[in-house]
Enzyme design. Structure first.
Site, PDB file in Angstrom:
ATOM      1  N   LYS A  13      -2.467  -8.914  -2.817  1.00 46.52           N
ATOM      2  CA  LYS A  13      -2.283  -7.911  -3.866  1.00 46.52           C
ATOM      3  C   LYS A  13      -1.468  -6.723  -3.349  1.00 46.52           C
ATOM      4  O   LYS A  13      -0.524  -6.287  -3.998  1.00 46.52           O
ATOM      5  CB  LYS A  13      -3.648  -7.403  -4.372  1.00 46.52           C
ATOM      6  CG  LYS A  13      -4.554  -8.505  -4.905  1.00 46.52           C
ATOM      7  CD  LYS A  13      -5.872  -7.958  -5.398  1.00 46.52           C
ATOM      8  CE  LYS A  13      -6.767  -7.339  -4.358  1.00 46.52           C
ATOM      9  NZ  LYS A  13      -7.232  -8.262  -3.295  1.00 46.52           N
ATOM     10  N   ARG A  88     -12.929  -3.999 -10.399  1.00 44.93           N
ATOM     11  CA  ARG A  88     -13.522  -5.029  -9.556  1.00 44.93           C
ATOM     12  C   ARG A  88     -14.855  -5.509 -10.106  1.00 44.93           C
ATOM     13  O   ARG A  88     -15.489  -6.371  -9.522  1.00 44.93           O
ATOM     14  CB  ARG A  88     -13.766  -4.424  -8.173  1.00 44.93           C
ATOM     15  CG  ARG A  88     -12.893  -5.027  -7.109  1.00 44.93           C
ATOM     16  CD  ARG A  88     -13.274  -4.305  -5.843  1.00 44.93           C
ATOM     17  NE  ARG A  88     -12.878  -5.015  -4.687  1.00 44.93           N
ATOM     18  CZ  ARG A  88     -11.766  -4.748  -4.021  1.00 44.93           C
ATOM     19  NH1 ARG A  88     -10.932  -3.846  -4.444  1.00 44.93           N
ATOM     20  NH2 ARG A  88     -11.511  -5.411  -2.921  1.00 44.93           N
ATOM     21  N   ARG A 123      -3.903  -9.970   9.956  1.00 48.78           N
ATOM     22  CA  ARG A 123      -3.390  -8.773   9.269  1.00 48.78           C
ATOM     23  C   ARG A 123      -3.414  -7.554  10.189  1.00 48.78           C
ATOM     24  O   ARG A 123      -4.339  -7.351  10.956  1.00 48.78           O
ATOM     25  CB  ARG A 123      -4.221  -8.476   8.023  1.00 48.78           C
ATOM     26  CG  ARG A 123      -3.791  -7.167   7.369  1.00 48.78           C
ATOM     27  CD  ARG A 123      -4.208  -7.040   5.952  1.00 48.78           C
ATOM     28  NE  ARG A 123      -5.649  -6.974   5.790  1.00 48.78           N
ATOM     29  CZ  ARG A 123      -6.236  -6.828   4.607  1.00 48.78           C
ATOM     30  NH1 ARG A 123      -5.495  -6.768   3.521  1.00 48.78           N
ATOM     31  NH2 ARG A 123      -7.537  -6.782   4.524  1.00 48.78           N
ATOM     32  N   ARG A 156      -8.023  -3.860  10.392  1.00 49.60           N
ATOM     33  CA  ARG A 156      -9.020  -3.208   9.539  1.00 49.60           C
ATOM     34  C   ARG A 156     -10.417  -3.643   9.960  1.00 49.60           C
ATOM     35  O   ARG A 156     -10.645  -4.814  10.250  1.00 49.60           O
ATOM     36  CB  ARG A 156      -8.778  -3.593   8.071  1.00 49.60           C
ATOM     37  CG  ARG A 156      -8.214  -2.441   7.269  1.00 49.60           C
ATOM     38  CD  ARG A 156      -7.724  -2.858   5.928  1.00 49.60           C
ATOM     39  NE  ARG A 156      -8.746  -3.422   5.057  1.00 49.60           N
ATOM     40  CZ  ARG A 156      -8.518  -3.785   3.802  1.00 49.60           C
ATOM     41  NH1 ARG A 156      -7.311  -3.638   3.279  1.00 49.60           N
ATOM     42  NH2 ARG A 156      -9.471  -4.310   3.062  1.00 49.60           N
ATOM     43  N   ARG A 167     -17.059 -10.392   1.922  1.00 52.80           N
ATOM     44  CA  ARG A 167     -16.126  -9.891   0.892  1.00 52.80           C
ATOM     45  C   ARG A 167     -15.765 -10.999  -0.089  1.00 52.80           C
ATOM     46  O   ARG A 167     -15.640 -10.759  -1.294  1.00 52.80           O
ATOM     47  CB  ARG A 167     -14.868  -9.328   1.558  1.00 52.80           C
ATOM     48  CG  ARG A 167     -15.131  -7.984   2.235  1.00 52.80           C
ATOM     49  CD  ARG A 167     -14.040  -7.616   3.214  1.00 52.80           C
ATOM     50  NE  ARG A 167     -12.755  -7.422   2.584  1.00 52.80           N
ATOM     51  CZ  ARG A 167     -11.594  -7.514   3.228  1.00 52.80           C
ATOM     52  NH1 ARG A 167     -11.561  -7.811   4.515  1.00 52.80           N
ATOM     53  NH2 ARG A 167     -10.474  -7.310   2.593  1.00 52.80           N
TER      54      ARG A 167
HETATM   55  P1  AP5 Z   1      -2.665  -8.201   1.548  1.00 51.40           P
HETATM   56  O1  AP5 Z   1      -1.456  -7.974   0.701  1.00 51.40           O
HETATM   57  O2  AP5 Z   1      -3.103  -7.116   2.450  1.00 51.40           O
HETATM   58  O3  AP5 Z   1      -3.887  -8.704   0.631  1.00 51.40           O
HETATM   59  P2  AP5 Z   1      -4.790  -7.917  -0.385  1.00 51.40           P
HETATM   60  O4  AP5 Z   1      -5.068  -8.845  -1.511  1.00 51.40           O
HETATM   61  O5  AP5 Z   1      -4.208  -6.580  -0.720  1.00 51.40           O
HETATM   62  O6  AP5 Z   1      -6.088  -7.776   0.511  1.00 51.40           O
HETATM   63  P3  AP5 Z   1      -7.129  -6.613   0.733  1.00 51.40           P
HETATM   64  O7  AP5 Z   1      -8.001  -7.060   1.879  1.00 51.40           O
HETATM   65  O8  AP5 Z   1      -6.477  -5.273   0.887  1.00 51.40           O
HETATM   66  O9  AP5 Z   1      -7.919  -6.663  -0.564  1.00 51.40           O
HETATM   67  P4  AP5 Z   1      -9.311  -6.215  -0.780  1.00 51.40           P
HETATM   68  O10 AP5 Z   1      -9.341  -6.364  -2.240  1.00 51.40           O
HETATM   69  O11 AP5 Z   1     -10.411  -6.872  -0.056  1.00 51.40           O
HETATM   70  O12 AP5 Z   1      -9.350  -4.766  -0.115  1.00 51.40           O
HETATM   71  P5  AP5 Z   1      -9.272  -3.299  -0.702  1.00 51.40           P
HETATM   72  O13 AP5 Z   1      -8.512  -2.489   0.251  1.00 51.40           O
HETATM   73  O14 AP5 Z   1      -8.882  -3.309  -2.133  1.00 51.40           O
HETATM   74  O15 AP5 Z   1      -2.413  -9.548   2.381  1.00 51.40           O
HETATM   75  C1  AP5 Z   1      -3.350 -10.003   3.352  1.00 51.40           C
HETATM   76  C2  AP5 Z   1      -2.608 -10.505   4.603  1.00 51.40           C
HETATM   77  O16 AP5 Z   1      -1.877 -11.699   4.267  1.00 51.40           O
HETATM   78  C3  AP5 Z   1      -1.567  -9.514   5.146  1.00 51.40           C
HETATM   79  O17 AP5 Z   1      -1.542  -9.619   6.539  1.00 51.40           O
HETATM   80  C4  AP5 Z   1      -0.237  -9.989   4.537  1.00 51.40           C
HETATM   81  O18 AP5 Z   1       0.888  -9.654   5.343  1.00 51.40           O
HETATM   82  C5  AP5 Z   1      -0.461 -11.499   4.475  1.00 51.40           C
HETATM   83  N1  AP5 Z   1       0.199 -12.142   3.332  1.00 51.40           N
HETATM   84  C6  AP5 Z   1       0.310 -11.650   2.062  1.00 51.40           C
HETATM   85  N2  AP5 Z   1       0.957 -12.543   1.274  1.00 51.40           N
HETATM   86  C7  AP5 Z   1       1.248 -13.621   2.061  1.00 51.40           C
HETATM   87  C8  AP5 Z   1       1.896 -14.873   1.827  1.00 51.40           C
HETATM   88  N3  AP5 Z   1       2.392 -15.212   0.596  1.00 51.40           N
HETATM   89  N4  AP5 Z   1       2.007 -15.738   2.858  1.00 51.40           N
HETATM   90  C9  AP5 Z   1       1.514 -15.418   4.091  1.00 51.40           C
HETATM   91  N5  AP5 Z   1       0.893 -14.249   4.386  1.00 51.40           N
HETATM   92  C10 AP5 Z   1       0.756 -13.361   3.367  1.00 51.40           C
HETATM   93  O19 AP5 Z   1     -10.820  -2.888  -0.672  1.00 51.40           O
HETATM   94  C11 AP5 Z   1     -11.511  -2.675   0.541  1.00 51.40           C
HETATM   95  C12 AP5 Z   1     -12.949  -2.283   0.240  1.00 51.40           C
HETATM   96  O20 AP5 Z   1     -12.974  -1.048  -0.516  1.00 51.40           O
HETATM   97  C13 AP5 Z   1     -13.739  -3.264  -0.633  1.00 51.40           C
HETATM   98  O21 AP5 Z   1     -14.319  -4.309   0.140  1.00 51.40           O
HETATM   99  C14 AP5 Z   1     -14.778  -2.349  -1.273  1.00 51.40           C
HETATM  100  O22 AP5 Z   1     -15.834  -2.065  -0.390  1.00 51.40           O
HETATM  101  C15 AP5 Z   1     -13.986  -1.075  -1.510  1.00 51.40           C
HETATM  102  N6  AP5 Z   1     -13.363  -1.025  -2.842  1.00 51.40           N
HETATM  103  C16 AP5 Z   1     -12.024  -0.992  -3.113  1.00 51.40           C
HETATM  104  N7  AP5 Z   1     -11.802  -0.953  -4.432  1.00 51.40           N
HETATM  105  C17 AP5 Z   1     -13.034  -0.972  -5.020  1.00 51.40           C
HETATM  106  C18 AP5 Z   1     -13.475  -0.976  -6.371  1.00 51.40           C
HETATM  107  N8  AP5 Z   1     -12.604  -0.968  -7.388  1.00 51.40           N
HETATM  108  N9  AP5 Z   1     -14.805  -1.025  -6.602  1.00 51.40           N
HETATM  109  C19 AP5 Z   1     -15.703  -1.024  -5.594  1.00 51.40           C
HETATM  110  N10 AP5 Z   1     -15.351  -1.034  -4.285  1.00 51.40           N
HETATM  111  C20 AP5 Z   1     -14.027  -1.003  -4.000  1.00 51.40           C
END
Ligand code: AP5
Length: 210
Positions: A13, A88, A123, A156, A167
């Site tokens: 994402k 979410r 990552r 991270r 997760r």
């Molecule tokens: P990346 O683009 O980083 O993936 P992502 O989907 O953004 O993953 P996140 O881990 O950031 O999502 P998340 O939803 O768990 O975390 P968030 O920060 O929102 O890609 C991942 C890796 O793959 C990278 O290394 C990239 O280079 C690689 N890659 C990408 N595309 C590729 C491809 N096509 N081929 C190969 N490699 C590829 O949330 C973190 C925490 O915050 C949550 O766990 C929760 O505790 C809290 N939180 C955040 N938002 C909320 C909410 N709305 N409600 C409640 N808690 C929340």
């Protein structure tokens, strides 16, 4: 255009949000990045959020809805935005509807859990500007250094294998029901995120413009 990127942790994402942000010239609003910045700064809600984030659980709806509401009221979000990581839960989606925000499209990036586990183990992120890399699939130009701002890249804390399993479980139980929520509104489009970053960008932009 107001967009939502939906998908499991590590589905790509954040990576695709960067591409869409440049293509459509609208800001990305990542609740994950905002929460990490709050944790780093030691703010009141950062302290409340930290335990849930470290455990791979969700931060409470009222905290996240509050920060999202403030962020979308900012001037740069008035011509559209990309929501990465919000909503979410169904109550978060209902809160967005209650704010009167019109969502144009919800793009789900689908990647199987096994691929996600591999991706998150490689990552690297910049905690300063939020840029994301992968040691094999999207390396930085200089190892360990952010291409965008020159700061150090780190793993991270929630990318530890056991936290990734939590997760994924949280995603399937609490976030995946949003697919039905947005399907019922006729807004959901699913793209496969298993191909290269470039091919996934092509499919994502096609889904947005289609
Ligand atoms: P990346 O683009 O980083 O993936 P992502 O989907 O953004 O993953 P996140 O881990 O950031 O999502 P998340 O939803 O768990 O975390 P968030 O920060 O929102 O890609 C991942 C890796 O793959 C990278 O290394 C990239 O280079 C690689 N890659 C990408 N595309 C590729 C491809 N096509 N081929 C190969 N490699 C590829 O949330 C973190 C925490 O915050 C949550 O766990 C929760 O505790 C809290 N939180 C955040 N938002 C909320 C909410 N709305 N409600 C409640 N808690 C929340």
């Amino acid at each position: 255009m107001n967009l939502i990127l939906l998908g499991a942790p590590g589905a790509g994402k954040g990576t695709q949000a960067e591409v869409i942000c440049n293509a459509l010239n609208i800001p990305t609003i990542s609740t994950g990045n905002m929460l990490r910045a709050a944790v780093k700064a030691g703010t009141e809600y950062g302290l409340k959020a930290k335990a849930a984030m470290d455990a791979g659980a969700l931060v409470s709806d009222d905290i996240v809805i509050g920060i999202l509401k403030d962020r979308i009221a900012e001037p740069d979000a008035q011509n559209g935005f990309i929501l990465d990581g919000f909503p979410r839960t169904v109550p978060q989606a209902e809160a967005l509807d209650a704010m009167g925000v019109t969502i144009d499209k919800v793009v789900e990036i689908f990647v199987p859990d096994e691929t996600i586990k591999q991706r998150l183990s490689g990552r690297r992120v910049c905690l300063d500007c939020g840029a994301t890399y992968h040691v094999d699939f999207k390396p930085s130009k200089v190892e360990g250094v952010c291409d965008v701002c020159g700061k150090e890249l780190v793993i991270r804390k929630d990318d530890q294998p056991e936290t990734v399993i939590s997760r994924l479980k949280t995603y399937h139980e609490q976030t995946a029901p949003l697919k039905d929520y947005y399907l019922a509104q006729g807004k959901l489009v699913t793209v496969t995120g298993q191909d290269s970053v470039e091919e996934t960008s092509r499919l994502t932009l096609e889904a947005i413009n289609g």
